[in-house]
Design a protein around this motif. Structure first.
Motif, PDB file in Angstrom:
ATOM      1  N   PRO A 538       0.818  -1.227   0.000  1.00 48.44           N
ATOM      2  CA  PRO A 538       0.000   0.000   0.000  1.00 48.44           C
ATOM      3  C   PRO A 538       0.847   1.272   0.000  1.00 48.44           C
ATOM      4  CG  PRO A 538      -0.888  -1.597   1.551  1.00 48.44           C
ATOM      5  CD  PRO A 538       0.426  -2.132   1.108  1.00 48.44           C
ATOM      6  N   ARG A 539       1.904   1.295   0.816  1.00 53.03           N
ATOM      7  CA  ARG A 539       2.773   2.472   0.850  1.00 53.03           C
ATOM      8  C   ARG A 539       3.453   2.685  -0.499  1.00 53.03           C
ATOM      9  NH1 ARG A 539       8.054   2.975   1.128  1.00 53.03           N
ATOM     10  NH2 ARG A 539       8.359   0.759   1.590  1.00 53.03           N
ATOM     11  N   ILE A 540       3.924   1.616  -1.099  1.00 51.21           N
ATOM     12  CA  ILE A 540       4.626   1.725  -2.378  1.00 51.21           C
ATOM     13  C   ILE A 540       3.663   2.171  -3.481  1.00 51.21           C
ATOM     14  CG2 ILE A 540       5.820   0.372  -4.144  1.00 51.21           C
ATOM     15  CD1 ILE A 540       6.990  -1.281  -1.784  1.00 51.21           C
ATOM     16  N   MET A 541       2.435   1.693  -3.442  1.00 54.21           N
ATOM     17  CA  MET A 541       1.435   2.134  -4.418  1.00 54.21           C
ATOM     18  C   MET A 541       1.216   3.639  -4.316  1.00 54.21           C
ATOM     19  SD  MET A 541      -1.247  -1.058  -3.997  1.00 54.21           S
ATOM     20  CE  MET A 541      -2.522  -0.459  -5.107  1.00 54.21           C
ATOM     21  N   ASN A 542       1.089   4.135  -3.088  1.00 56.58           N
ATOM     22  CA  ASN A 542       0.867   5.573  -2.898  1.00 56.58           C
ATOM     23  C   ASN A 542       2.067   6.391  -3.367  1.00 56.58           C
ATOM     24  OD1 ASN A 542      -1.701   5.167  -1.774  1.00 56.58           O
ATOM     25  ND2 ASN A 542      -0.870   4.928   0.283  1.00 56.58           N
ATOM     26  N   GLU A 543       3.272   5.948  -3.019  1.00 55.32           N
ATOM     27  CA  GLU A 543       4.471   6.679  -3.427  1.00 55.32           C
ATOM     28  C   GLU A 543       4.616   6.686  -4.948  1.00 55.32           C
ATOM     29  OE1 GLU A 543       7.831   5.008  -1.471  1.00 55.32           O
ATOM     30  OE2 GLU A 543       7.239   5.694   0.539  1.00 55.32           O
ATOM     31  N   THR A 544       4.275   5.581  -5.579  1.00 52.67           N
ATOM     32  CA  THR A 544       4.378   5.491  -7.036  1.00 52.67           C
ATOM     33  C   THR A 544       3.451   6.489  -7.714  1.00 52.67           C
ATOM     34  OG1 THR A 544       4.959   3.145  -6.906  1.00 52.67           O
ATOM     35  CG2 THR A 544       4.129   3.956  -9.020  1.00 52.67           C
ATOM     36  N   MET A 545       2.215   6.591  -7.228  1.00 54.02           N
ATOM     37  CA  MET A 545       1.262   7.487  -7.874  1.00 54.02           C
ATOM     38  C   MET A 545       1.581   8.953  -7.599  1.00 54.02           C
ATOM     39  SD  MET A 545      -0.426   5.515  -9.653  1.00 54.02           S
ATOM     40  CE  MET A 545      -1.507   6.769 -10.330  1.00 54.02           C
ATOM     41  N   VAL A 546       2.077   9.263  -6.413  1.00 54.90           N
ATOM     42  CA  VAL A 546       2.496  10.645  -6.137  1.00 54.90           C
ATOM     43  C   VAL A 546       3.626  11.043  -7.078  1.00 54.90           C
ATOM     44  CG1 VAL A 546       3.615  12.139  -4.438  1.00 54.90           C
ATOM     45  CG2 VAL A 546       1.702  10.691  -3.749  1.00 54.90           C
ATOM     46  N   ARG A 547       4.580  10.137  -7.267  1.00 55.03           N
ATOM     47  CA  ARG A 547       5.692  10.426  -8.172  1.00 55.03           C
ATOM     48  C   ARG A 547       5.194  10.582  -9.610  1.00 55.03           C
ATOM     49  NH1 ARG A 547      11.246   9.831  -8.234  1.00 55.03           N
ATOM     50  NH2 ARG A 547      11.015  10.570  -6.092  1.00 55.03           N
ATOM     51  N   PHE A 548       4.282   9.731 -10.018  1.00 53.30           N
ATOM     52  CA  PHE A 548       3.767   9.811 -11.386  1.00 53.30           C
ATOM     53  C   PHE A 548       3.152  11.178 -11.667  1.00 53.30           C
ATOM     54  CE2 PHE A 548      -0.149   9.500 -13.980  1.00 53.30           C
ATOM     55  CZ  PHE A 548       0.448   9.324 -15.219  1.00 53.30           C
ATOM     56  N   TRP A 549       2.280  11.650 -10.769  1.00 57.27           N
ATOM     57  CA  TRP A 549       1.608  12.926 -11.027  1.00 57.27           C
ATOM     58  C   TRP A 549       2.572  14.099 -10.937  1.00 57.27           C
ATOM     59  CZ3 TRP A 549      -2.637  13.357 -13.575  1.00 57.27           C
ATOM     60  CH2 TRP A 549      -3.582  12.326 -13.547  1.00 57.27           C
ATOM     61  N   LYS A 550       3.591  13.988 -10.095  1.00 56.93           N
ATOM     62  CA  LYS A 550       4.614  15.037 -10.062  1.00 56.93           C
ATOM     63  C   LYS A 550       5.378  15.080 -11.378  1.00 56.93           C
ATOM     64  CE  LYS A 550       5.492  15.445  -5.086  1.00 56.93           C
ATOM     65  NZ  LYS A 550       6.508  15.272  -4.010  1.00 56.93           N
ATOM     66  N   CYS A 551       5.624  13.914 -11.951  1.00 55.82           N
ATOM     67  CA  CYS A 551       6.329  13.865 -13.233  1.00 55.82           C
ATOM     68  C   CYS A 551       5.468  14.443 -14.352  1.00 55.82           C
ATOM     69  CB  CYS A 551       6.726  12.428 -13.557  1.00 55.82           C
ATOM     70  SG  CYS A 551       8.029  11.761 -12.489  1.00 55.82           S
ATOM     71  N   VAL A 552       4.173  14.166 -14.310  1.00 50.65           N
ATOM     72  CA  VAL A 552       3.270  14.751 -15.303  1.00 50.65           C
ATOM     73  C   VAL A 552       3.276  16.268 -15.187  1.00 50.65           C
ATOM     74  CG1 VAL A 552       0.858  14.924 -16.036  1.00 50.65           C
ATOM     75  CG2 VAL A 552       1.809  12.702 -15.417  1.00 50.65           C
ATOM     76  N   GLU A 553       3.278  16.758 -13.950  1.00 49.78           N
ATOM     77  CA  GLU A 553       3.309  18.203 -13.717  1.00 49.78           C
ATOM     78  C   GLU A 553       4.604  18.812 -14.241  1.00 49.78           C
ATOM     79  OE1 GLU A 553       1.744  21.773 -11.764  1.00 49.78           O
ATOM     80  OE2 GLU A 553       0.849  19.825 -12.109  1.00 49.78           O
ATOM     81  N   ALA A 554       5.720  18.128 -13.971  1.00 47.07           N
ATOM     82  CA  ALA A 554       7.011  18.657 -14.401  1.00 47.07           C
ATOM     83  C   ALA A 554       7.127  18.681 -15.915  1.00 47.07           C
ATOM     84  CB  ALA A 554       8.139  17.818 -13.799  1.00 47.07           C
ATOM     85  N   ASP A 555       6.476  17.742 -16.553  1.00 53.31           N
ATOM     86  CA  ASP A 555       6.555  17.644 -18.008  1.00 53.31           C
ATOM     87  C   ASP A 555       5.337  18.316 -18.632  1.00 53.31           C
ATOM     88  OD1 ASP A 555       7.721  16.917 -20.387  1.00 53.31           O
ATOM     89  OD2 ASP A 555       6.655  15.018 -20.482  1.00 53.31           O
ATOM     90  N   SER A 556       5.079  19.564 -18.239  1.00 54.89           N
ATOM     91  CA  SER A 556       3.844  20.251 -18.619  1.00 54.89           C
ATOM     92  C   SER A 556       3.749  20.527 -20.107  1.00 54.89           C
ATOM     93  CB  SER A 556       3.726  21.577 -17.857  1.00 54.89           C
ATOM     94  OG  SER A 556       4.847  22.405 -18.122  1.00 54.89           O
ATOM     95  N   SER A 557       4.848  20.381 -20.829  1.00 46.23           N
ATOM     96  CA  SER A 557       4.777  20.592 -22.271  1.00 46.23           C
ATOM     97  C   SER A 557       4.119  19.431 -22.985  1.00 46.23           C
ATOM     98  CB  SER A 557       6.182  20.791 -22.841  1.00 46.23           C
ATOM     99  OG  SER A 557       6.954  19.618 -22.667  1.00 46.23           O
TER     100      SER A 557
END
Length: 565
Positions: A538-557
């Motif tokens: 459960p912890r790893i699932m949450n960390e994975t999704m937080v990282r994913f959305w941060k990466c989407v945000e960083a790659d706003s182009s």
């Protein structure tokens, strides 16, 4: 003479007093015009309210009573709003803004706090509620004589004409001053219109589809032009491979591994043992340049379970790992819901509704189920449960969405499709297809069990492989199963969680519809001992999704996807 003048003064004073009393009585008898402004909080509500008040103040001339404004700002996502003042207003001004732009300033101002680590995640999460609010308010006020619908975009692009129409509705001086126009221009900005054109295309495409399906045609047409140039196509090849284009009629495009002669097929294409090796629809050679068109051509509406993702879970009172599994199930539901899906958990009771249930119990006698037979049976039962629940999309509860917001459509014309090659981590199909596959899967398992020597275990994954590579089928056309490589194995992704964000985002930028955080991936990616896999997942699932959305945000182009004009 003085006496006469005195009488005249008394008479004039008396008449003035009577006139004043009449004016007071008239003032009290004339009802005050109350104007209620209704707007969503994402439409610069306070500034719009101040601008309305300025228009009313400057435009109110030669009237006994000027109208007063009361502002209602929708702060939440509920359709029914709470009124800011306890009045029974006679006039309403409803200001509507493109729902895609409503969610954008909300998430920008929050700065990724609360439930939305990314503004794009907020857009996906909130767009449906804002569309519902917009459609309900428009339906309520568009035909009412005491209501005026004001479009935010019209005020931004044509402030003078729009304000003149508003003044006419309020029965005020229709001449609009430069000061009034300036007040509106300070509220609305040209850059705050059509903001989704800067979104990653897969998100922009999703919010557009939600709007088109949720709004009445006349309201959608006001904002449709903002979506006319947005489409998306996934990158054809995964990381560490190169696209190898073939023009031969019997050879499809392939993704070649640079360090070997091996290859995998482009996204949306399936692998074949013989020519064309990588195939698109049917047996046509895969052509990476046509993936977007092919994908859209093969989508059909999911009329029975639109926007629903299902999983199968049957609790066990005898297993001490049950609390950790329930936490995993909760994490699964949370992250799919944040991607806009409605979640549904099926169980053994759903499978028992199937007329094929008793027949499957008999077939289990001919299928080797290994040391954990009850668990393996549940894996087979999930196909029956999905068939009885209407079909659609299903995932394992350790599989989470990536570039995959809620969909109402089914790929491959609704035929049964598995998205991690033969691994049943994510699957889709119509109700009829789920019924077909629930029967054929056990057929495949029985055929595979006849091998010599007999295998000790034929799981539903082994049986699915038999249908994909035909080793467990009778090679009939009706046995067809579509298999793609669109779900990421989490091993490399989990290793990347320890890296700085720029490096970790390399993997997340590549198009994958979901990520499968399986036992095997946690073992290979994090070297976790088997005893810790369930408790740490459960912890790893949450960390994975937080990282994913941060990466989407960083790659706003949106460089991982292609914007097409």
């Amino acid at each position: 003479m003085c006496h006469i003048l005195s009488l005249r003064r008394v008479a004039v004073g008396f008449l003035a007093t009577v006139l004043l009393l009449q004016c007071v009585i008239l003032y009290r008898l004339i009802p005050e015009t109350e104007v209620v402004l209704i707007t969503h909080a994402g439409s610069h509500s306070r500034a719009v309210c101040r601008a309305i008040e300025e228009v009313m103040r400057q435009g109110c001339r030669w009237r006994v009573k000027c109208p007063t404004a009361h502002c209602q700002m929708q702060r939440g996502m509920a359709i029914r709003e709470r009124r800011a003042v306890a009045v029974d207003p006679r006039l309403f001004v409803l200001i509507l803004r493109d729902p895609r732009d409503v969610v954008t300033p909300r998430v920008t101002s929050q700065g990724g706090q609360g439930d939305c680590p990314s503004k794009y995640q907020c857009a996906v999460q909130d767009i449906q509620a804002v569309v519902n609010w917009t459609e309900a308010r428009h339906r309520e006020h568009s035909e009412q004589p005491g209501s005026f619908v004001l479009l935010y975009e019209a005020v931004a692009l044509q402030p003078r004409e729009t304000l003149q129409a508003l003044a006419g509705f309020l029965q005020m001086d229709p001449s609009v001053t430069d000061q009034q126009v300036s007040a509106w221009q300070s509220v609305t900005e040209h850059g705050a219109i059509c903001q989704t054109t800067s979104y990653p295309s897969w998100i922009a495409s999703y919010v557009n589809s939600v709007m088109q399906k949720g709004l009445s045609p006349d309201l959608w047409n006001h904002w449709a032009s903002c979506s006319s140039k947005i489409s998306w196509a996934p990158e054809p090849c995964p990381r560490k491979t190169q696209l190898e284009v073939h023009n031969e009629s019997q050879h499809g495009d392939v993704c070649r591994f640079s360090a070997s002669l091996g290859f995998t097929c482009p996204t949306l294409c399936g692998r074949r043992a013989e020519a064309p090796y990588c195939a698109a629809a049917g047996s046509d050679p895969c052509r990476a340049a046509a993936l977007d068109v092919d994908w859209r051509k093969r989508l059909v509406p999911n009329t029975q379970t639109p926007g629903i993702i299902s999983t199968f879970y049957e609790p066990s009172a005898k297993d001490d790992r049950e609390p950790a599994r329930k936490q995993t199930l909760a994490a699964w539901a949370h992250h799919w819901q944040q991607a806009g899906w409605r979640t549904r958990v099926l169980g053994l009771a759903d499978a028992k509704k199937s007329p094929f249930y008793k027949q499957l119990l008999l077939r289990f006698r001919r299928i080797p189920l290994g040391e954990n037979a009850e668990y393996e049976k549940m894996c087979y039962f999930r196909y029956l449960a999905m068939a009885e629940a209407g079909g659609g999309w299903m995932s394992d509860y350790d599989t989470l969405p990536l570039h995959f917001p809620a969909s109402s459509d089914l790929p491959e014309n609704g035929q049964f499709t598995v998205y991690q090659n033969h691994v049943p981590a994510l699957m889709s199909g119509s109700q009829e297809e789920w019924r077909r596959i629930s029967n054929q899967l056990s057929d495949s398992a029985v055929l595979l069990a006849r091998k010599i020597p007999m295998p000790k275990l034929v799981s539903d994954m082994h049986a699915m492989l038999g249908l994909v590579d035909k080793s467990g089928s009778r090679n009939r056309s009706e046995d067809r199963v579509h298999a793609f490589e669109m779900v990421a194995d989490a091993a490399d992704y989990l290793r990347s969680l320890r890296l700085p964000e720029p490096e970790a985002c390399d993997l997340f930028r590549f198009f994958r519809v979901a990520i499968h955080i399986s036992h095997s991936s946690m073992d290979h990616g994090l070297a976790l001992p088997p005893a810790e896999v369930e408790t740490q997942r459960p912890r790893i699932m949450n960390e994975t999704m937080v990282r994913f959305w941060k990466c989407v945000e960083a790659d706003s182009s949106g460089s991982d996807l292609k914007l097409k004009s």
